[in-house]
Design an enzyme around this catalytic site. Structure first.
Site, short mmCIF file in Angstrom:
data_model
loop_
_atom_site.label_atom_id
_atom_site.label_comp_id
_atom_site.label_asym_id
_atom_site.label_seq_id
_atom_site.Cartn_x
_atom_site.Cartn_y
_atom_site.Cartn_z
N GLU A 1 -6.91 -9.46 -16.96
CA GLU A 1 -7.46 -10.87 -17.02
C GLU A 1 -6.97 -11.35 -18.50
OE1 GLU A 1 -11.74 -10.77 -16.27
OE2 GLU A 1 -12.35 -12.04 -18.16
N ASP B 1 -8.47 -13.70 -21.94
CA ASP B 1 -9.28 -14.63 -21.62
C ASP B 1 -9.33 -15.63 -22.90
OD1 ASP B 1 -10.58 -13.02 -19.38
OD2 ASP B 1 -11.85 -11.84 -21.30
N GLU C 1 -12.47 -17.69 -24.45
CA GLU C 1 -14.24 -18.27 -24.12
C GLU C 1 -15.02 -18.79 -25.83
OE1 GLU C 1 -16.25 -14.71 -21.67
OE2 GLU C 1 -15.89 -14.30 -23.00
#
Ligand SMILES: *[C@@H]1O[C@H](CO)[C@@H](O)[C@H](O)[C@H]1NC(C)=O
Ligand SMILES: *[C@@H]1O[C@H](CO)[C@@H](O)[C@H](O)[C@H]1NC(C)=O
Length: 291
Positions: free
Chosen positions: A101, A103, A105
């Site tokens: 993953e 990311d 955010e």
């Protein structure tokens, strides 16, 4: 080390073919809602997206395709005003237990207080590699370009073409790197007021709902992934100039200067310096160059 890495890369390059491949389709063609579709929408010519969070639910979207390497680009205008407790996520992820993953955010804040950009990378199911940044602009005032550039030698998080973070491939030294499985692109807007703003102290003010994050111009200049058996069909895109030297491209000297500027002035958390959290057992990549 240099030798074995070069050998690894050479073998790898051999295993993939270089054909043009660019998923230039707009949001409507290449993505679908996986959550909260009832109050979110794809607008314009299919190139604009509106994700909504209200008291009934948040919302999310994901790409139909999975990719293995590429430049995943999105223009995002974050929730304005009092966005405390909201999180807008934009990330790549594979599925399954040993997932990878990458990311971005965006942790909302009270009116006038700065957003936090939270980044992380999971390899083979293992994360705990957070770095956080402030931005040098108000990300809710206009659209800005958030790009994840992921190639066999490094992952780069870009904000308006300024690199803010690099994670390099040190597989030859036993450090996991996401290069074995395809990832889909996801984005979502949700209620995270149990942790997001000042560690959960500031809750969502529902009188300000609905909260809206706006997106446009999704582009995946990326290598399509159809599962392990077809890795040999995975194509590196050409002729986009950021990838003319597809596998080996590293940041230029100028970009390294930009990265340093961001780290010196805007980085607010780095897992590599959080000795207390990890009891001094720092992740091995922390002692390697990351630019
Ligand atoms: C977004 O940033 C990426 C990485 O720098 C760049 O390649 C791309 O052209 C940018 N897209 C837009 C629309 O500015
Ligand atoms: C919100 O603003 C406060 C005060 O400026 C700051 O300490 C905090 O890091 C900001 N971001 C988040 C996500 O709490």
């Amino acid at each position: 080390m240099a030798g074995s890495q070069a050998l690894f890369m050479a073998v790898f390059v051999f295993a993939i073919t270089f054909q043009a491949s660019m998923v230039n389709a707009n949001i409507a063609k290449s993505m679908y809602f996986n959550w909260g579709a009832q109050h979110s929408s794809i607008l314009g010519n299919g190139d604009d997206l509106r994700l909504v969070l209200d008291q009934t639910s948040g919302s999310g979207i994901q790409s139909k395709r999975a990719f293995l390497f590429g430049s995943i680009e999105m223009l995002i205008k974050l929730v304005p005003g009092n966005s405390a407790g909201t999180v807008t996520a934009y990330y790549l992820s594979s599925t399954g237990a040993n997932h990878d993953e990458i990311d971005f955010e965006f942790l909302g804040n009270s009116t006038g207080e700065p957003y936090t950009v939270h980044t992380n990378i999971f390899t083979q199911g293992q994360g705990n590699r957070e770095q956080q940044f402030k931005l040098w602009f108000d990300p809710s005032a206009d659209y800005h370009n958030y790009t994840i550039h992921w190639n066999p030698s490094e992952v780069v998080w870009y904000v308006d073409s300024v690199p803010i973070r690099v994670y390099r491939n040190y597989v030859s030294e036993g450090i996991a790197y996401p290069n074995q499985q395809g990832m889909r692109v996801y984005s979502s807007l949700w209620n995270a007021d149990n942790w997001a703003t000042r560690g959960g102290l500031v809750k969502i003010d529902w009188t300000a709902a609905p909260f809206v994050a706006n997106y446009r111009r999704f582009r995946a200049r990326a290598c399509k992934w159809n599962g392990p058996v077809s890795i040999s069909q995975c194509a590196i895109p050409t002729p986009a100039n950021w990838w003319t030297s597809p596998v080996y491209q590293r940041l230029s000297n100028g970009q390294q200067g930009q990265l340093k500027w961001v780290r010196d002035n805007y980085m607010i958390y780095n897992y590599c310096t959080d000795f207390k959290r990890f009891n001094g057992q720092m992740a091995p990549e922390c002692s390697k160059p990351q630019m």
